[in-house]
Scaffold this motif. Structure first.
Motif, short mmCIF file in Angstrom:
data_model
loop_
_atom_site.label_atom_id
_atom_site.label_comp_id
_atom_site.label_asym_id
_atom_site.label_seq_id
_atom_site.Cartn_x
_atom_site.Cartn_y
_atom_site.Cartn_z
N VAL A 120 14.10 -9.35 -5.45
CA VAL A 120 13.06 -8.34 -5.68
C VAL A 120 13.51 -7.35 -6.76
CG1 VAL A 120 11.63 -6.54 -4.62
CG2 VAL A 120 12.14 -8.62 -3.33
N ARG A 137 11.55 -6.38 -10.09
CA ARG A 137 11.25 -4.97 -10.43
C ARG A 137 11.68 -4.66 -11.87
NH1 ARG A 137 13.51 -3.31 -5.52
NH2 ARG A 137 15.32 -2.57 -6.68
N PHE A 175 7.59 -14.92 -6.43
CA PHE A 175 8.45 -13.99 -7.19
C PHE A 175 9.45 -14.78 -8.05
CE2 PHE A 175 8.15 -9.85 -4.41
CZ PHE A 175 6.81 -9.77 -4.70
N TYR A 183 10.64 -5.45 -0.12
CA TYR A 183 9.45 -6.15 -0.63
C TYR A 183 8.41 -5.16 -1.15
CZ TYR A 183 10.85 -10.83 0.93
OH TYR A 183 11.48 -12.03 1.07
N GLY A 196 8.78 -4.11 -4.50
CA GLY A 196 8.32 -5.12 -5.46
C GLY A 196 6.81 -5.06 -5.64
#
Ligand SMILES: [Mn+2]
Length: 279
Positions: free
Chosen positions: A23, A27, A93, A137, A140
């Motif tokens: 994550v 980001r 992701f 999460y 994210g």
């Protein structure tokens, strides 16, 4: 090996530390993106709600592997409800991380702290890991862009047209970096639903803040943004796809949802032609 690549090769049992790493990479990659990102003009797959159905995310991955110059726009709603929520969001992701030029993951209304807490993702993450991992999460969720727009007039988002928006700047100026979707424009982009009626906006049964946009609102938005087509997701249709407004709006749903839906992915080819792919 790179963690995202391991996930693409089938790794599903990530540790808390690996989720933090995955994550965190997303980001770093997404935090500089605009709210409305530029999407490709052609050869794009549009993927609707996945809701924790890993099989559908894997089908999307296979399409990308089979056509190396194709791109993919995920329209949001990756977790909540379905059987493999953590695995599904990790795969989306990872695709976004591994193919930054070919894949974009947009934000759906379920990529919001409050909704994911209520509809299953929080419990799925807590039972496997801890509440801290849920917070990771959510960090994210807040970087995910709100919409896509191509230079040949193709707009995409999870829900639809927000009331009162006439210029691209109005969307670009939204501060999207919150775990919970609160800004009215961001909220409506991820929550609104279309209707064929000859009106602009009307109240939505989904609750306060969310609206239904009719033909007049669609036509005015399409004219302001010089649109040829729009893709969105968010609503369950038995065939996995539904068109509105003389075929100019295509709604797609990519999970089976307890056998209620024949899930689809939509392929945008040359000349704004559309193919439906059955998952
Ligand atoms: Mn939704």
């Amino acid at each position: 090996m790179h963690l995202a690549k391991q996930v693409l090769q089938g790794k599903t049992d990530l540790t808390s530390e690996e989720i933090e790493q995955l994550v965190g990479t997303l980001r770093d990659q997404y935090k500089g993106l605009l709210n409305v990102v530029e999407t490709p003009r052609r050869n794009v797959y549009y993927v609707g709600d996945l809701h924790g159905e890993l099989h559908s995310a894997q089908a999307a991955h296979k399409l990308l592997q089979d056509s190396r110059d194709a791109s993919m726009v995920f329209l949001g709603d990756y977790a909540d409800r379905g059987p493999q929520q953590v695995e599904t969001i990790n795969l989306v992701f990872s695709l976004a991380i591994e193919y930054p030029k070919r894949v974009i993951a947009l934000r759906g209304n379920h990529e919001s702290d409050d909704i994911a807490r209520t509809y299953g993702f929080y419990n799925a993450v807590k039972s496997k890991y801890s509440p801290d991992v849920f917070d990771i999460y959510c960090s994210g969720f807040k970087v995910l862009p709100l919409a896509g727009l191509s230079s040949n007039g193709i707009f995409s988002c999870h829900g639809g047209i927000p009331e009162g928006v006439e210029t691209l700047d109005q969307i670009q100026e939204v501060d999207r970096f919150h775990e919970k979707i609160q800004n009215p424009i961001a909220f409506q982009l991820t929550w609104n639903d279309p209707s064929e009626g000859d009106f602009r906006f009307s109240p939505n049964w989904r609750g306060s803040g969310s609206r239904i946009y009719g033909r007049l609102a669609f036509n005015e938005f399409a004219e302001s943004f010089e649109l040829n087509l729009m893709f969105r997701a968010h609503q369950v249709f038995p065939e996995g796809v539904q068109t509105f407004f003389d075929g100019k709006l295509i709604s797609v749903f990519s999970s089976a949802y307890n056998n209620r839906v024949k899930p689809k992915i939509v392929h945008l080819r040359d000349g704004l032609k559309i193919d439906l792919i059955q998952i």
